[in-house]
Design an enzyme around this catalytic site. Structure first.
Site, mmCIF file in Angstrom:
data_model
loop_
_atom_site.group_PDB
_atom_site.id
_atom_site.type_symbol
_atom_site.label_atom_id
_atom_site.label_comp_id
_atom_site.label_asym_id
_atom_site.label_seq_id
_atom_site.Cartn_x
_atom_site.Cartn_y
_atom_site.Cartn_z
ATOM 1 N N ASN A 89 46.872 29.883 -32.098
ATOM 2 C CA ASN A 89 46.241 31.169 -32.362
ATOM 3 C C ASN A 89 45.362 31.153 -33.610
ATOM 4 O O ASN A 89 44.454 31.972 -33.739
ATOM 5 C CB ASN A 89 47.329 32.242 -32.521
ATOM 6 C CG ASN A 89 46.802 33.516 -33.111
ATOM 7 O OD1 ASN A 89 46.084 34.270 -32.457
ATOM 8 N ND2 ASN A 89 47.135 33.775 -34.375
ATOM 9 N N TYR A 160 31.640 31.267 -32.319
ATOM 10 C CA TYR A 160 33.012 31.534 -31.893
ATOM 11 C C TYR A 160 33.198 31.277 -30.397
ATOM 12 O O TYR A 160 34.152 30.619 -29.969
ATOM 13 C CB TYR A 160 33.347 32.985 -32.235
ATOM 14 C CG TYR A 160 34.630 33.518 -31.659
ATOM 15 C CD1 TYR A 160 35.855 33.244 -32.249
ATOM 16 C CD2 TYR A 160 34.615 34.329 -30.521
ATOM 17 C CE1 TYR A 160 37.032 33.758 -31.719
ATOM 18 C CE2 TYR A 160 35.781 34.846 -29.987
ATOM 19 C CZ TYR A 160 36.987 34.559 -30.592
ATOM 20 O OH TYR A 160 38.157 35.056 -30.064
ATOM 21 N N LYS A 164 35.564 28.445 -28.400
ATOM 22 C CA LYS A 164 36.596 28.836 -27.443
ATOM 23 C C LYS A 164 36.313 28.251 -26.051
ATOM 24 O O LYS A 164 37.249 27.943 -25.304
ATOM 25 C CB LYS A 164 36.691 30.357 -27.367
ATOM 26 C CG LYS A 164 37.255 31.003 -28.622
ATOM 27 C CD LYS A 164 38.702 30.601 -28.878
ATOM 28 C CE LYS A 164 39.319 31.430 -29.989
ATOM 29 N NZ LYS A 164 40.738 31.083 -30.232
#
Length: 254
Positions: A89, A160, A164
């Protein structure tokens, strides 16, 4: 569901989504390792609330392999058994405010590199450090935190989202590689969460727009997201690997 036999490591567990994930696993009986980098007071407070027999807060920067190895050694020493599940996470510093992000003609590669170092290098270090213990007990579960922006890039979080997307690829290739060892690798992908430290800068109008666009007419909370994580660590998902579950109220449908 009972997760009493699991030792679950949650990275970035001191605040926000990571804290909600750690609490969800603790509520289902798992022992929880709360990794933190800067939020030590919050992580220790949560560990104390859960209880020393089922939680420990440990500092490690996941981009540093030596720190990650020490993290796993300390976790084993505390619980007397290896980590059996990990949730990747931890996220490099990032503000979820599309109006403040660099557009395509402005963003520099350094922004991508910073995200890749945190998202990919961090996950790689944690997974590799977890493998000996998982193999020792005959299997394990790895759950990576993704984003629905990979499927629906409606805001210019270029760096980002790229990191991912790479993490989704790693999820699938590692699932294929580690399956024979009984180690499952999956991803849970969310949209904007209401509310974490990272999304605190998001204008209220954006939350309202997202809510009105979902079939459930609500913005997903950290607790909503954390609940979906439980499935991938439980025995209920024993035949599930290489999958990406989008948890965003139905905004993105795979």
């Amino acid at each position: 569901m009972s997760l009493q036999n699991q030792v679950v490591l949650v990275t970035g567990a001191g605040r926000g989504l990571g804290r909600a994930i750690a609490q969800a696993f603790a509520d289902e009986g798992a022992a929880v390792v709360l990794d933190y980098r800067t939020s030590g007071d919050a992580a220790r407070e949560l560990a104390e609330k859960i209880g020393a027999d089922r939680a420990v807060a440990l500092r490690a920067d996941v981009t540093d392999r030596a720190q990650v190895d020490a993290l796993f050694a300390q976790a084993r020493e505390h619980f007397g058994r290896p980590v059996t599940a990990v949730v990747n996470n931890a996220l490099p510093d990032f503000s979820f405010n599309g109006d403040a992000r660099d557009k395509a003609d402005e963003i520099a590669y350094g922004a991508f590199g910073a995200q890749f170092d945190g998202v990919i290098a961090g996950a790689l270090n944690v997974i590799q450090a977890a493998l000996p213990g998982m193999r020792e007990v005959g299997g394990g579960s790895i759950v990576n935190v993704g984003t629905n922006l990979v499927q629906n890039p409606v805001v210019p979080y270029h760096d980002y989202t790229a990191a991912k997307a790479a993490l989704l690829s790693l999820t699938r290739t590692f699932a294929a590689d580690l399956g024979p060892d009984g180690i499952r690798v999956n991803m849970v992908s969310g949209g904007l969460l209401r509310t974490t430290d990272a999304s605190a800068a998001t204008p209220e109008a954006v939350f309202d727009l997202i809510a009105s666009s979902t079939p459930l007419r609500k913005v997903t909370t950290p607790e909503d997201f954390a609940a979906a994580m439980l499935f991938f660590v439980s025995d209920w998902s024993r035949a599930v690997t290489g999958q990406n579950l989008v948890v965003d109220g139905g905004l993105v449908m795979n």
